[in-house]
Structure formats: C-alpha cells, structure tokens
Scaffold this motif. Structure first.
Motif, PDB file in Angstrom:
ATOM      1  N   ASP A 117     -10.083   8.002   2.993  1.00 43.83           N
ATOM      2  CA  ASP A 117     -10.705   6.943   3.797  1.00 43.83           C
ATOM      3  C   ASP A 117      -9.855   5.672   3.773  1.00 43.83           C
ATOM      4  OD1 ASP A 117     -12.853   8.629   4.077  1.00 43.83           O
ATOM      5  OD2 ASP A 117     -14.033   7.685   2.476  1.00 43.83           O
ATOM      6  N   LEU A 118      -8.962   5.577   2.796  1.00 39.42           N
ATOM      7  CA  LEU A 118      -8.248   4.319   2.594  1.00 39.42           C
ATOM      8  C   LEU A 118      -6.891   4.345   3.278  1.00 39.42           C
ATOM      9  CD1 LEU A 118      -8.990   3.801  -1.197  1.00 39.42           C
ATOM     10  CD2 LEU A 118     -10.368   3.156   0.775  1.00 39.42           C
ATOM     11  N   GLU A 119      -6.481   3.183   3.763  1.00 41.13           N
ATOM     12  CA  GLU A 119      -5.149   3.072   4.356  1.00 41.13           C
ATOM     13  C   GLU A 119      -4.338   2.102   3.537  1.00 41.13           C
ATOM     14  OE1 GLU A 119      -4.951   2.103   8.450  1.00 41.13           O
ATOM     15  OE2 GLU A 119      -6.249   3.787   9.025  1.00 41.13           O
ATOM     16  N   PHE A 120      -3.158   2.532   3.141  1.00 39.64           N
ATOM     17  CA  PHE A 120      -2.317   1.652   2.343  1.00 39.64           C
ATOM     18  C   PHE A 120      -1.037   1.345   3.108  1.00 39.64           C
ATOM     19  CE2 PHE A 120      -4.808   4.240  -0.622  1.00 39.64           C
ATOM     20  CZ  PHE A 120      -5.562   3.221  -1.179  1.00 39.64           C
ATOM     21  N   ALA A 121      -0.736   0.065   3.182  1.00 38.23           N
ATOM     22  CA  ALA A 121       0.420  -0.354   3.986  1.00 38.23           C
ATOM     23  C   ALA A 121       1.727   0.085   3.337  1.00 38.23           C
ATOM     24  CB  ALA A 121       0.401  -1.876   4.125  1.00 38.23           C
ATOM     25  N   ASN A 122       2.696   0.422   4.174  1.00 43.12           N
ATOM     26  CA  ASN A 122       4.056   0.674   3.663  1.00 43.12           C
ATOM     27  C   ASN A 122       4.657  -0.630   3.164  1.00 43.12           C
ATOM     28  OD1 ASN A 122       4.278   3.392   4.178  1.00 43.12           O
ATOM     29  ND2 ASN A 122       4.985   3.082   6.272  1.00 43.12           N
ATOM     30  N   ARG A 123       5.689  -0.526   2.349  1.00 46.20           N
ATOM     31  CA  ARG A 123       6.425  -1.732   1.950  1.00 46.20           C
ATOM     32  C   ARG A 123       7.284  -2.184   3.129  1.00 46.20           C
ATOM     33  NH1 ARG A 123       7.066  -2.409  -3.836  1.00 46.20           N
ATOM     34  NH2 ARG A 123       9.276  -2.877  -3.734  1.00 46.20           N
ATOM     35  N   PRO A 124       7.151  -3.466   3.520  1.00 43.40           N
ATOM     36  CA  PRO A 124       7.964  -3.931   4.653  1.00 43.40           C
ATOM     37  C   PRO A 124       9.458  -3.774   4.360  1.00 43.40           C
ATOM     38  CG  PRO A 124       6.736  -5.745   3.632  1.00 43.40           C
ATOM     39  CD  PRO A 124       6.281  -4.495   2.982  1.00 43.40           C
ATOM     40  N   VAL A 125      10.222  -3.364   5.385  1.00 46.76           N
ATOM     41  CA  VAL A 125      11.647  -3.089   5.158  1.00 46.76           C
ATOM     42  C   VAL A 125      12.411  -4.355   4.751  1.00 46.76           C
ATOM     43  CG1 VAL A 125      11.900  -1.026   6.559  1.00 46.76           C
ATOM     44  CG2 VAL A 125      12.048  -3.273   7.649  1.00 46.76           C
ATOM     45  N   ASP A 126      11.926  -5.517   5.204  1.00 53.12           N
ATOM     46  CA  ASP A 126      12.623  -6.766   4.850  1.00 53.12           C
ATOM     47  C   ASP A 126      11.943  -7.467   3.670  1.00 53.12           C
ATOM     48  OD1 ASP A 126      10.322  -7.407   6.131  1.00 53.12           O
ATOM     49  OD2 ASP A 126      11.206  -8.943   7.444  1.00 53.12           O
ATOM     50  N   GLY A 127      11.137  -6.706   2.908  1.00 54.01           N
ATOM     51  CA  GLY A 127      10.431  -7.302   1.765  1.00 54.01           C
ATOM     52  C   GLY A 127      11.392  -7.774   0.683  1.00 54.01           C
ATOM     53  N   THR A 131       5.616  -2.574 -18.236  1.00 53.95           N
ATOM     54  CA  THR A 131       6.501  -1.613 -17.572  1.00 53.95           C
ATOM     55  C   THR A 131       5.760  -0.915 -16.435  1.00 53.95           C
ATOM     56  OG1 THR A 131       7.527  -1.288 -19.730  1.00 53.95           O
ATOM     57  CG2 THR A 131       8.185   0.221 -17.987  1.00 53.95           C
ATOM     58  N   ALA A 132       4.488  -0.634 -16.648  1.00 51.43           N
ATOM     59  CA  ALA A 132       3.691   0.001 -15.588  1.00 51.43           C
ATOM     60  C   ALA A 132       3.548  -0.926 -14.386  1.00 51.43           C
ATOM     61  CB  ALA A 132       2.318   0.389 -16.124  1.00 51.43           C
ATOM     62  N   ALA A 133       3.462  -2.232 -14.640  1.00 51.82           N
ATOM     63  CA  ALA A 133       3.375  -3.174 -13.514  1.00 51.82           C
ATOM     64  C   ALA A 133       4.658  -3.097 -12.692  1.00 51.82           C
ATOM     65  CB  ALA A 133       3.134  -4.591 -14.029  1.00 51.82           C
ATOM     66  N   LEU A 134       5.790  -2.981 -13.368  1.00 52.16           N
ATOM     67  CA  LEU A 134       7.057  -2.807 -12.633  1.00 52.16           C
ATOM     68  C   LEU A 134       7.039  -1.489 -11.861  1.00 52.16           C
ATOM     69  CD1 LEU A 134       9.522  -4.010 -15.402  1.00 52.16           C
ATOM     70  CD2 LEU A 134       9.253  -5.069 -13.151  1.00 52.16           C
ATOM     71  N   ARG A 135       6.595  -0.434 -12.498  1.00 51.01           N
ATOM     72  CA  ARG A 135       6.546   0.881 -11.832  1.00 51.01           C
ATOM     73  C   ARG A 135       5.453   0.939 -10.760  1.00 51.01           C
ATOM     74  NH1 ARG A 135      11.068   3.689 -12.918  1.00 51.01           N
ATOM     75  NH2 ARG A 135      11.582   3.769 -15.112  1.00 51.01           N
ATOM     76  N   GLY A 136       4.608  -0.069 -10.730  1.00 47.39           N
ATOM     77  CA  GLY A 136       3.604  -0.180  -9.668  1.00 47.39           C
ATOM     78  C   GLY A 136       4.134  -0.935  -8.467  1.00 47.39           C
ATOM     79  N   GLY A 137       5.392  -1.343  -8.540  1.00 41.75           N
ATOM     80  CA  GLY A 137       6.017  -1.965  -7.380  1.00 41.75           C
ATOM     81  C   GLY A 137       5.978  -3.475  -7.368  1.00 41.75           C
ATOM     82  N   ALA A 138       5.543  -4.111  -8.451  1.00 44.02           N
ATOM     83  CA  ALA A 138       5.518  -5.579  -8.476  1.00 44.02           C
ATOM     84  C   ALA A 138       6.938  -6.121  -8.369  1.00 44.02           C
ATOM     85  CB  ALA A 138       4.876  -6.062  -9.785  1.00 44.02           C
ATOM     86  N   GLY A 171      -1.770  -7.109  -6.759  1.00 46.84           N
ATOM     87  CA  GLY A 171      -0.871  -8.161  -6.285  1.00 46.84           C
ATOM     88  C   GLY A 171      -0.272  -7.849  -4.921  1.00 46.84           C
ATOM     89  N   GLN A 172      -0.438  -6.598  -4.479  1.00 52.01           N
ATOM     90  CA  GLN A 172       0.141  -6.198  -3.183  1.00 52.01           C
ATOM     91  C   GLN A 172      -0.915  -5.821  -2.147  1.00 52.01           C
ATOM     92  OE1 GLN A 172       3.604  -3.300  -3.987  1.00 52.01           O
ATOM     93  NE2 GLN A 172       2.660  -3.512  -5.984  1.00 52.01           N
ATOM     94  N   HIS A 173      -2.175  -5.679  -2.568  1.00 54.00           N
ATOM     95  CA  HIS A 173      -3.231  -5.242  -1.650  1.00 54.00           C
ATOM     96  C   HIS A 173      -4.387  -6.229  -1.673  1.00 54.00           C
ATOM     97  CE1 HIS A 173      -1.587  -1.269  -0.712  1.00 54.00           C
ATOM     98  NE2 HIS A 173      -1.141  -1.300  -1.943  1.00 54.00           N
ATOM     99  N   ARG A 184       5.805   9.044  -4.787  1.00 51.56           N
ATOM    100  CA  ARG A 184       6.388   9.914  -3.743  1.00 51.56           C
ATOM    101  C   ARG A 184       5.351  10.889  -3.195  1.00 51.56           C
ATOM    102  NH1 ARG A 184      12.388  10.738  -4.895  1.00 51.56           N
ATOM    103  NH2 ARG A 184      13.093   8.808  -3.929  1.00 51.56           N
ATOM    104  N   ASN A 185       4.402  11.260  -4.043  1.00 54.32           N
ATOM    105  CA  ASN A 185       3.375  12.227  -3.621  1.00 54.32           C
ATOM    106  C   ASN A 185       2.432  11.660  -2.565  1.00 54.32           C
ATOM    107  OD1 ASN A 185       4.249  14.141  -5.406  1.00 54.32           O
ATOM    108  ND2 ASN A 185       2.183  14.683  -6.069  1.00 54.32           N
ATOM    109  N   LEU A 186       2.374  10.328  -2.482  1.00 50.31           N
ATOM    110  CA  LEU A 186       1.518   9.726  -1.452  1.00 50.31           C
ATOM    111  C   LEU A 186       2.209   9.878  -0.109  1.00 50.31           C
ATOM    112  CD1 LEU A 186       0.250   6.394  -3.005  1.00 50.31           C
ATOM    113  CD2 LEU A 186      -0.934   8.570  -2.804  1.00 50.31           C
ATOM    114  N   SER A 187       1.481  10.356   0.880  1.00 45.82           N
ATOM    115  CA  SER A 187       2.129  10.711   2.139  1.00 45.82           C
ATOM    116  C   SER A 187       2.793   9.521   2.816  1.00 45.82           C
ATOM    117  CB  SER A 187       1.108  11.329   3.079  1.00 45.82           C
ATOM    118  OG  SER A 187       0.034  10.436   3.224  1.00 45.82           O
ATOM    119  N   HIS A 188       2.269   8.312   2.574  1.00 46.53           N
ATOM    120  CA  HIS A 188       2.809   7.164   3.302  1.00 46.53           C
ATOM    121  C   HIS A 188       4.081   6.615   2.676  1.00 46.53           C
ATOM    122  CE1 HIS A 188       0.709   4.991   0.106  1.00 46.53           C
ATOM    123  NE2 HIS A 188       1.599   4.051   0.319  1.00 46.53           N
ATOM    124  N   GLU A 189       4.404   7.073   1.447  1.00 44.83           N
ATOM    125  CA  GLU A 189       5.536   6.460   0.737  1.00 44.83           C
ATOM    126  C   GLU A 189       6.842   7.113   1.194  1.00 44.83           C
ATOM    127  OE1 GLU A 189       6.953   3.769  -2.298  1.00 44.83           O
ATOM    128  OE2 GLU A 189       5.165   3.920  -1.074  1.00 44.83           O
TER     129      GLU A 189
END
Ligand SMILES: NC(=O)C1=CN([C@@H]2O[C@H](COP(=O)(O)OP(=O)(O)OC[C@H]3O[C@@H](n4cnc5c(N)ncnc54)[C@H](O)[C@@H]3O)[C@@H](O)[C@H]2O)[C@@H](O)CC1
Ligand SMILES: Nc1ncnc2c1ncn2[C@@H]1O[C@H](COP(=O)(O)OP(=O)(O)O)[C@@H](O)[C@H]1O
Ligand SMILES: [Mg+2]
Length: 293
Positions: A9-19, A45-52, A239-241, A285-290
């Motif tokens: 049900d949820l939609e998660f935005a891609n990372r903007p290419v110019d981010g 370290t998990a915060a870094l691996r979460g894309g912060a 921090g991203q959503h 990577r397992n998330l289809s949108h990534e």
C-alpha cells in the motif's frame, strides 16, 4: 478501529539523481555508556546504511574514542562525563547544538538509566523539531520518570520497544503484552500521539489509526544489538520520509529482510547483529523501487 496497512500500500520515493548529503538527512544518535559502546555504534552505522547523508553519534566522552574507532564514516560528539566515565549533566546548549539542522534523532541504546540520562532524554524531547526515535533506556527512563506525558509535540515521535520495554511503559506484564500486541500498541499510540513499533516476531507498527504487522525477519535476529540497528535505521528513514508511520514500516520491513538474507547466508544460529549491517545493502536492493546500481 484501526486500518490495516500492507507493505504494497505504501509508496516510497526514489533517491533524486541530483541528491546530495543535505537531501538525505542529517541524523544524530545519542546513547552508549561504558560497557555498552557497541549499542550506539550499531545504531550509528545502521543510520548510514539507511541512506542518511550525515550521521553523528553523541556518546559519553569516556567511550568516544572506541565509538569513533569502529566506523570512520560517521562523526562523533562527546557528552560530558564524571570521574567514573558515566554521563554527567548535559547543558542545554550542548543539546541545542547537537540537534541543530538535524532531520531525525534517535536516543536510548546503551544510554543507561540514571537521572542525568533522563534529563537528557527530556531535553531532547522538548527541543527536537525533527522526528525522534526513542528506544531501549530512553523508554525505560520514560516509564520511570513519565517522560511521555505533558510535553507539547514539536515533532513526530516513534518508540521502538521490545515486549519487555513495552511492559514497563504500560505497567502490564510481558505475557499480557505478548497476548495483546496489536490492541495495546494501538491504544498506547493513540493515547500518547506517537508511532509505536512493538518489536518481536511479527513486529506491530501503528499510529493508533493505521496498523501494519510485519512478516519479514526471523528468530536469528533474537541476538544482542539487532534492535539497536533498527533504531538507527528508523531514524535514517524518518529523516528522508515525511510520514512517521510509513517511515517506521519501511525500516522494520527492510530490517527484517536484512535478517532473512543474513540467516540464508549464515544460518539463524550463526548470525550476529553486526551481520545485519552488511546485509542491509542487499535488503535495499530487494525493494523493487531501489535502482540496482
Ligand atoms: N552491544 C551492546 O552494547 C548492547 C547493548 N544493549 C543495551 O542493553 C541495555 C538493556 O537492554 P536489553 O533489551 O538487553 O534488556 P531488557 O532488560 O530491557 O530486556 C530484555 C528482556 O525483555 C524481554 N523481552 C525482550 N524481547 C522480548 C520478546 N520478543 N518477547 C518477550 N519478551 C521479550 C525478556 O524478558 C528479556 O529478558 C539497553 O541499554 C540496550 O540498549 C542491547 O541493545 C544489546 C547490545
Ligand atoms: N523471532 C523473531 N522474529 C523476527 N524478528 C525478531 C525475532 N526476535 C527478535 N526479532 C527482532 O530483533 C530485534 C531485537 O530488538 P531488541 O530486543 O531491542 O534487541 P537489542 O536491544 O539487543 O538490540 C527487533 O527488531 C525484533 O523485532
Ligand atoms: Mg533493544
């Protein structure tokens, strides 16, 4: 009556290419103590691996060198300590500086349960205008000093108790919590105007009106530090959503996938919490949108 949410049900935005680093959030994680430096290194370290974009670990000065030595990619800030290396009183201006410009903050893993630690949790709750993730000792202190009552909400709060911590918060027994996970979590979230992540097999994530029951993960994750990783990961995602519930759901879902990938590669018995950090990349990577590269 709460609405049931499914991950699809949820939609998660891609990372903007110019981010850039600023786009992806500046996260602070606060905690750790002598003997529990590992907890907060896992969170940071998990915060870094979460894309912060940027992560700062604020830890007692007595463990700063240990925490900094674990992973070069995050920054560290020293909190004052007494002669025994335990957390001392933290001035308001240190908290203000720590929170300045942050997109999300997490507090609690390994923090300890002193009155001075409670004062720090309270100061963060009062001052933060970004999402706050409360875990572990921040929750034990919240139970002891009733920190979740009477503070005007300046931001969204997400609590990530395991059933033992949730029992302390609610005054119920662990067996009662375990038998009534969804209803108790929903009631607590509604009463306290926050998002509850009640961990354990089939983690429940709810804001009181919407509820998600997670299907990823396995009992290989019942090993010290797995929850500390979720704490940092949740802060990074928040921090991203924009939406606290959806961000918490994404973090729980991906954390569980990392656990499943780790178990597949290493076995449930053989995996340890820090393995989850390495499998988080594959979990994203397992998330289809990534994108895959
Ligand atoms: N490497 C480190 O430095 C680590 C430090 N940690 C810190 O250690 C401190 C104590 O936290 P703990 O969580 O270990 O201790 P707690 O005493 O808070 O909780 C452990 C107890 O909670 C109950 N419980 C937990 N999960 C449950 C479930 N799924 N179902 C039923 N009952 C459940 C059980 O009774 C269990 O013995 C915290 O500050 C924490 O952050 C831990 O995070 C472990 C790793
Ligand atoms: N049987 C299980 N199935 C799925 N996930 C589990 C299981 N046992 C533990 N977990 C997950 O592992 C993490 C443990 O968190 P926590 O108890 O706070 O550990 P710690 O404080 O040691 O880091 C939580 O995310 C929880 O949902
Ligand atoms: Mg924990």
């Amino acid at each position: 009556m709460s609405t049931k949410i499914q991950i699809d049900d949820l939609e998660f935005a891609n990372r903007p290419v110019d981010g850039h680093k600023g786009t992806f959030g500046k996260v602070a994680v606060i905690g750790g103590s002598l003997g529990m430096s590992g907890s907060i290194t896992l969170s940071a370290t998990a915060a870094l691996r979460g894309g912060a974009g940027l992560v700062t670990a604020a830890v007692p000065q007595s463990i700063q060198a240990i925490v900094a030595g674990y992973e070069p990619s995050y920054m560290t800030v020293a909190l004052p300590t007494d002669v025994h290396g335990q957390l001392a009183a933290v001035d308001a201006d240190i908290v203000t500086e720590l929170l300045d410009g942050k997109s999300a903050v997490a507090i609690g893993p390994g923090l300890g349960q002193t009155k001075l630690a409670a004062d720090l949790v309270l100061a963060v709750l009062k001052q933060a205008d970004c999402p706050v993730v409360l875990d572990a000792d921040a929750l034990n202190l919240a139970a002891e000093f009733e920190l979740l009552h009477g503070i005007p909400r300046r931001s969204r709060w997400v609590i990530t108790p395991h059933p033992g911590e949730f029992a302390r918060l609610t005054g119920e027994s662990i067996s009662h919590v375990s038998a009534n996970r969804e209803s108790l979590a929903e009631r607590f979230a509604a009463e306290h105007e926050l998002t509850v992540v009640l961990k354990g097999a089939n983690t429940v994530v709810t804001d009181g009106s919407r509820t998600y029951v997670n299907q990823t993960g396995n009992s290989g994750m019942a090993t010290g530090g797995s929850g500390d990783i979720l704490t940092g990961l949740t802060a990074a995602v928040l921090g991203q959503h924009a939406d606290a519930l959806e961000g918490a759901i994404l973090a729980v879902y991906v954390h569980g996938i990392a656990g499943d990938l780790a178990a597949e590669a290493l076995s449930q018995r053989g995996m340890i919490a820090s393995d989850l950090l390495r499998f988080l990349s594959a979990a994203w990577r397992n998330l289809s949108h990534e994108p895959s590269d």
